[in-house]
Design an enzyme around this catalytic site. Structure first.
Site, mmCIF file in Angstrom:
data_model
loop_
_atom_site.group_PDB
_atom_site.id
_atom_site.type_symbol
_atom_site.label_atom_id
_atom_site.label_comp_id
_atom_site.label_asym_id
_atom_site.label_seq_id
_atom_site.Cartn_x
_atom_site.Cartn_y
_atom_site.Cartn_z
ATOM 1 N N ARG A 90 0.817 -1.220 0.000
ATOM 2 C CA ARG A 90 0.000 0.000 0.000
ATOM 3 C C ARG A 90 0.851 1.269 0.000
ATOM 4 O O ARG A 90 0.427 2.310 -0.510
ATOM 5 C CB ARG A 90 -0.944 0.001 1.205
ATOM 6 C CG ARG A 90 -2.063 1.058 1.119
ATOM 7 C CD ARG A 90 -3.100 0.847 2.214
ATOM 8 N NE ARG A 90 -4.277 1.694 2.044
ATOM 9 C CZ ARG A 90 -4.557 2.766 2.786
ATOM 10 N NH1 ARG A 90 -3.737 3.121 3.767
ATOM 11 N NH2 ARG A 90 -5.649 3.476 2.557
ATOM 12 N N ILE A 114 -7.378 7.414 -1.434
ATOM 13 C CA ILE A 114 -7.261 5.963 -1.421
ATOM 14 C C ILE A 114 -8.133 5.506 -0.254
ATOM 15 O O ILE A 114 -8.048 6.038 0.848
ATOM 16 C CB ILE A 114 -5.796 5.504 -1.262
ATOM 17 C CG1 ILE A 114 -5.692 3.972 -1.264
ATOM 18 C CG2 ILE A 114 -5.147 6.089 -0.029
ATOM 19 C CD1 ILE A 114 -4.251 3.469 -1.264
ATOM 20 N N SER A 115 -9.017 4.557 -0.516
ATOM 21 C CA SER A 115 -10.007 4.172 0.491
ATOM 22 C C SER A 115 -9.375 3.521 1.711
ATOM 23 O O SER A 115 -8.276 2.945 1.656
ATOM 24 C CB SER A 115 -11.024 3.204 -0.115
ATOM 25 O OG SER A 115 -11.778 3.825 -1.117
ATOM 26 N N GLN A 116 -10.083 3.591 2.810
ATOM 27 C CA GLN A 116 -9.706 2.907 4.043
ATOM 28 C C GLN A 116 -9.529 1.414 3.747
ATOM 29 O O GLN A 116 -10.358 0.797 3.082
ATOM 30 C CB GLN A 116 -10.820 3.105 5.066
ATOM 31 C CG GLN A 116 -10.639 2.375 6.369
ATOM 32 C CD GLN A 116 -11.890 2.496 7.246
ATOM 33 O OE1 GLN A 116 -12.863 3.134 6.863
ATOM 34 N NE2 GLN A 116 -11.862 1.858 8.401
#
Length: 215
Positions: free
Chosen positions: A38, A64-66
């Site tokens: 990530r 950027i999503s959780q």
């Protein structure tokens, strides 16, 4: 599978354990989270917090999503190795990488050329040869490569547009955050038209002809 640096191996492992505690059960999804770096999908200014279970800015007003939301959506999508998958909204490319770990191949459509170019380059550098990033109006999908076994929408949409739904196979499924700009429900739509609501979420709006207007 792509080779990744081990600098953040401990952080990735801790994230996987955290997601397990939060209720993610699908082992293939957890293993994919544990493999995808990530830290490579966030700006250098955010690298230190890359494995926090929180959304992070990636530029151009996008995030950027959780990780929990990424994992939950992938889990609800129920991706198999033979599946042909459409992702609506590439963003940084992180979710595309997770999907690439799970599926046969992924088509990811991004409205913003700069994000699409950066994500495509990043995915190639990491060895994800089964992801195709396309620049265009993601809100109506990508009919050229349809039909898809699975479709995931990575931005808030006011509704699942018929043109997008028509690109899913009869036994497929779509996972999308559906609602207004401020709050959405995570919806699972089956190929026969049945829909399930799986909890409240908050995403940036999906812009385009079948999404929200660009204010």
């Amino acid at each position: 599978m792509p080779l990744v640096a081990q600098d953040f191996a401990r952080e990735r492992a801790a994230l996987v354990h955290s997601l397990e505690r939060e209720g993610i059960r699908e082992r293939r999804v957890l293993d994919a989270i544990g493999r995808v770096p990530r830290e490579r999908f966030v700006p250098s200014s955010e690298t230190a917090t890359a494995y926090a279970d929180a959304p992070l800015p990636i530029g151009e007003g996008q995030t950027i999503s959780q990780p929990f939301v990424v994992a939950r959506m992938a889990e609800l999508l129920e991706v198999s190795r033979h599946h042909h998958v459409l992702e609506v909204g590439t963003g940084s490319g992180y979710q595309a990488a997770i999907l690439a770990e799970l599926a046969q191949d992924v088509v990811s459509v991004e409205r913003r050329p700069a994000l699409a170019e950066t994500a495509s380059k990043r995915l190639r550098e990491l060895g994800y040869t089964n992801v195709r990033v396309v620049t265009g109006d993601a809100s109506t999908g990508f009919a050229e490569a349809a039909p898809y076994d699975r479709i995931i929408v990575a931005a808030a949409t006011p509704a699942l547009h018929p043109e997008l739904a028509a690109q899913c196979t009869p036994d497929g499924r779509i996972v999308a955050p559906v609602g207004d700009r401020d709050l959405q429900q995570l919806v699972v739509r089956h190929g026969d038209g049945r829909e399930e609501r799986r909890g409240a979420v908050r995403f940036v709006p999906l812009l385009g002809s079948a999404g929200f207007s660009d204010e």
